[in-house]
Every structure is written in C-alpha cells, then in structure tokens.
Design an enzyme around this catalytic site. Sequence first.
Site, mmCIF file in Angstrom:
data_model
loop_
_atom_site.group_PDB
_atom_site.id
_atom_site.type_symbol
_atom_site.label_atom_id
_atom_site.label_comp_id
_atom_site.label_asym_id
_atom_site.label_seq_id
_atom_site.Cartn_x
_atom_site.Cartn_y
_atom_site.Cartn_z
ATOM 1 C CD GLU A 186 10.121 25.910 56.636
ATOM 2 O OE1 GLU A 186 10.215 25.192 55.626
ATOM 3 O OE2 GLU A 186 10.076 25.449 57.803
ATOM 4 C CG ASP A 237 11.233 20.956 48.928
ATOM 5 O OD1 ASP A 237 10.963 20.791 50.127
ATOM 6 O OD2 ASP A 237 11.821 21.958 48.481
#
Length: 267
Positions: free
Chosen positions: A49, A60
């Site tokens: 990914e 994140d």
Amino acid sequence: MSRIGVAFDKARADGRAVLVGCMPAGFPTVEGSIAAMTAMVEAGVDVIEVEIPYSDPVMDGPVIQKASDIALAGGVRTRDTLRVIEAVAATGAPVVTMTYWNPVERYGVDAFARDLASAGGTGLVTPDLIPEEAGEWLAASDAHGLDRTFLVSPSSTDARLAMTVGHCRGFVYATAIMGVTGARAQTSDAAPVLVSRVREATDLPVGVGLGVGTGAQAGTVAGYADGVIVGSALIRCLLDAPDEASGLAALRALSAELAEGVRNPTR
C-alpha cells in the site's frame, strides 16, 4: 477480477490471510522508498500500500505523519508517487494506493485514474472520501478498471456499513479502532465483531488495519480477517535506524515476522 482479488483468493486457498504493508512514497527518498517496498515484498509482504504524502493526514498517527513530512520536505509530489508505484508493481506484487482526496482532486480525477492504472496500480484506499461524495471517483475507477476501497469502523451503523461496502471493489478496509494509525500493545476487541458485520453485508475480502505491529498480533488478526494491514511498525524500522542499511535490515526482519504471523493464524 482485480489483482488484489487474485491475491486474496490465492491466500484463502493457502488457508491464510493477505499481508498488506504500507509505506509513504518518497520516504526517506523516492529511491529509498522503492528499495524499502521492494525489500518488504522480498521478505513476504503480499500487497504493498503506497501512501501519497499529504500535509494534513487526519487518519495517520505520529509515525506516518513524520514519514510523510520527511517525504514532502524532500519535494515529493504526486507524479513521484506514480513512479514509485510503477517500480514497485514491477516486482509482481499488487500495489494499492492510499491517499487523501485533495491530491487526486488537484491532479484531476480522471487523469489520476488513467495514470494510476498506467503505472500498474490496482486502485485506491480513500480514508477521507465517503461514497456519497465520490461520484467522480466512482466513474473514473469504472472507466479505468480500478478498485475502490472505502473504510468502515466499529461505529458504522448497519445501514451505513451496507451502503459503504456496496461501493467497494477489491476489498473492504475495516478500521480496528476508533482513532489514528499506530502500533498498539494489544489488538482491538472490536475488530472481530466488525469483520463479522462486514461479511454479513458483502462477499468482498475484509482487511483490518490500525494497531498491528508484531507477528503475534498479525497472527491474531489473520485468524478472523482476510487481510492484515500494517504501516506504522514497518515505517518505524526506517525512522529509528541510524543508517539506510540497518533500516532496511530491520524492515526485512519485521516483514518476515509479520509474514510468518499471517501464515500461521491464531484461530
């Protein structure tokens, strides 16, 4: 069928889950990220990914944020990410792209889909794009034969979960926890329940992300999910290393440990 779908089918036939390893493009450099992702594939990671570095990555945690900041400070742009995707796809591993929506919108949705497909990418994971606002992407992904992966979480209602997975193609991304990315001491108790709920709504494979950092944790998640998605723990191998060689060695070792975990799931 998408290459991602083939990878999940092959793993299922082998009685195991798929290991998805995540890394931002351009971290620590463009060539360094290609070397890192290639090392991950060679150590047993099934799917890569590739994340497009972004200045405001709301999902994140601090590890991926720091890596993305390093990439951006080095001048990495979306076209560099496409070059990374092309190089990593040449290893033979399926490559999916994780991106926040702004870079795609600025690039041009159809143009990005065209160039992503040309580079060998299989599709997008879009954490901040919901199906109701994804009309352009749905059309572009259909036009260029790309998968689209939307996210579901433990808080998703049954109706929302069904609607979301109905717009997915390739696999469904189930966030194991409420919060941002990052390895945890323990895997989420909510994740198995969420995976069961997703499977009631679709036959697509279900990948679980957020929180996995060890081979034992990967084995636990592989016991109930079709895919185990790992990012922060792999990225930390490079962040914490004193030099590139030792960073790649640590990355290979953790990738192999995680691969062993998904190949020996805890049922």
